[in-house]
Design a protein around this motif. Sequence first.
Motif, short mmCIF file in Angstrom:
data_model
loop_
_atom_site.label_atom_id
_atom_site.label_comp_id
_atom_site.label_asym_id
_atom_site.label_seq_id
_atom_site.Cartn_x
_atom_site.Cartn_y
_atom_site.Cartn_z
N PRO A 69 0.96 -1.21 0.01
CA PRO A 69 0.20 0.06 -0.22
C PRO A 69 0.89 1.45 0.07
O PRO A 69 1.93 1.25 0.49
CB PRO A 69 -0.78 -0.03 1.26
N TYR A 70 0.42 2.33 -0.62
CA TYR A 70 0.98 3.61 -0.56
C TYR A 70 0.06 4.75 -0.23
O TYR A 70 -1.13 4.60 -0.61
CB TYR A 70 1.80 3.88 -1.81
N GLU A 71 0.62 5.93 0.21
CA GLU A 71 -0.20 6.91 0.26
C GLU A 71 0.57 8.09 0.07
O GLU A 71 1.92 8.41 0.45
CB GLU A 71 -0.58 7.44 1.81
N LYS A 72 0.06 8.98 -0.92
CA LYS A 72 0.78 10.20 -1.42
C LYS A 72 0.11 11.23 -2.14
O LYS A 72 -0.77 10.90 -2.83
CB LYS A 72 1.82 9.71 -2.58
N ASP A 73 0.50 12.29 -1.37
CA ASP A 73 -0.51 13.70 -2.10
C ASP A 73 -1.89 13.32 -1.91
O ASP A 73 -2.61 13.91 -2.68
CB ASP A 73 -0.20 13.85 -3.33
N GLY A 74 -2.40 12.90 -0.73
CA GLY A 74 -3.60 12.58 -0.20
C GLY A 74 -4.33 11.37 -1.13
O GLY A 74 -5.61 10.96 -1.05
N ASN A 75 -3.53 10.72 -1.99
CA ASN A 75 -4.09 9.52 -2.82
C ASN A 75 -3.52 8.21 -2.13
O ASN A 75 -2.36 8.24 -1.59
CB ASN A 75 -3.65 9.57 -4.05
N THR A 76 -4.46 7.50 -2.02
CA THR A 76 -4.10 6.04 -1.35
C THR A 76 -4.26 5.03 -2.53
O THR A 76 -5.22 5.07 -3.37
CB THR A 76 -4.87 5.46 -0.21
N GLY A 77 -3.39 3.92 -2.35
CA GLY A 77 -3.53 2.76 -3.61
C GLY A 77 -2.55 1.64 -3.20
O GLY A 77 -2.00 1.75 -2.00
N GLN A 78 -2.26 1.07 -4.35
CA GLN A 78 -1.16 -0.28 -4.11
C GLN A 78 -0.03 0.24 -4.95
O GLN A 78 -0.16 0.65 -6.18
CB GLN A 78 -1.89 -1.29 -4.46
N TYR A 79 1.10 0.17 -4.49
CA TYR A 79 2.51 0.33 -5.30
C TYR A 79 2.86 -0.74 -5.53
O TYR A 79 3.16 -1.75 -4.72
CB TYR A 79 3.39 1.28 -4.52
N THR A 80 3.40 -1.07 -6.69
CA THR A 80 4.15 -2.17 -7.14
C THR A 80 5.57 -1.85 -8.10
O THR A 80 5.33 -0.99 -8.67
CB THR A 80 3.53 -3.39 -8.14
N SER A 81 6.62 -2.68 -7.68
CA SER A 81 7.65 -2.43 -8.42
C SER A 81 8.18 -4.01 -9.04
O SER A 81 8.20 -4.79 -8.17
CB SER A 81 8.90 -1.88 -7.45
N LYS A 82 8.44 -3.89 -10.46
CA LYS A 82 8.65 -5.31 -11.06
C LYS A 82 9.77 -4.81 -11.96
O LYS A 82 10.17 -4.02 -12.42
CB LYS A 82 7.50 -5.62 -11.77
N VAL A 83 10.48 -6.04 -12.39
CA VAL A 83 11.58 -6.35 -13.37
C VAL A 83 11.05 -7.31 -14.34
O VAL A 83 10.98 -8.31 -13.81
CB VAL A 83 12.80 -6.59 -12.83
N TYR A 84 11.23 -6.77 -15.48
CA TYR A 84 10.80 -7.51 -16.56
C TYR A 84 12.23 -8.30 -17.19
O TYR A 84 12.85 -7.47 -17.96
CB TYR A 84 10.15 -7.16 -17.78
N HIS A 85 12.74 -9.37 -17.14
CA HIS A 85 13.61 -10.06 -17.67
C HIS A 85 13.34 -10.34 -19.09
O HIS A 85 12.87 -11.48 -19.38
CB HIS A 85 14.31 -11.17 -16.81
#
Length: 316
Positions: A69-85
């Motif tokens: 989960p993330y919260e930034k600038d009044g927005n909340t949601g889901q953060y994902t970080s991925k690598v495409y090999h």
Amino acid sequence: AQWHRSHIFLLFPASPFGFNATTMIRKEFRIVLPTTTEEYRIGQLYSVCMAQKMETKGDSGVEVLKNEPYEKDGNTGQYTSKVYHLGSRIPAWIAALAPASALKLEEEAWNAFPDCKTQLGLPMLGDRFTFRIESKHFDNDRGTQENVFDLPEKELKSREVEMIDISDKSLIPPEEYDEKLDPALFSSEKTGRGPLAKGWEAAADPVMCAYKLVTVEFRYWGLQTRVQNYMMGMETKIFAKFHRQLFCWIDEWHGMSIEDIRALEERIAGELSLALADAPSKGSEEVKEVEGGEAPADSGAATSAQKPAEKKGWLW
């Protein structure tokens, strides 16, 4: 020998004239679907998991680094970080110049549904490469809103719009067609929706539209226009294929909760990590069997008597 980011500049030299005169390209895709936005939220997340699992093979695939989960600038949601090999999906003549381990795409995504943003980067190219997708989703919408991204007048005039009909199989390559994933043939047992006949959007209930604004910039002299147009052209196929799958998998994901999805994401991420850990190394016989791609004309790597393998997959 150690590979440095600067080496890629030998392949893609910067323009001697600078880049102030060149521009990125931008296109808005509109995908109408026979679902509500809340249903789509679940279906999209489920389909991303399934697509990643299907595309992780051999030494290429998806590695999930973060899903939180993330919260930034009044927005909340889901953060994902991925690598495409990219692995063996890249043409062999490029792989010969840069090890597969150096050719990977990094993705960051901020999902504050119904608004989402995805950013892709290629580490060795730095800020010379930009690929961004901004998404908005609306109920009771058939793709008729003209400026959901609030673009200024100048950008609005240059923006191209493409409507994607998920029932149109001509939008995907014939070799990737699967009648089980054809909305024009599929009928949902759970919802009673489908098959989708030509012009289905006019009478669909429920109905929604996913608006996706795609921005591509590849700042390398001699290749910019070609690469940008190629990548933008690929998005039509990618969006069409993904949303065809999403609808035809509706009986698998319909009724799932967001908690069910998070558990599925965690399980699939573990499976992907194991699959990549067990992948054959570059240069092994297993990898060589699937490597291919068109070599430069003067390299001598491919002749009429030895035709390179056709490259298939999500990037090449």
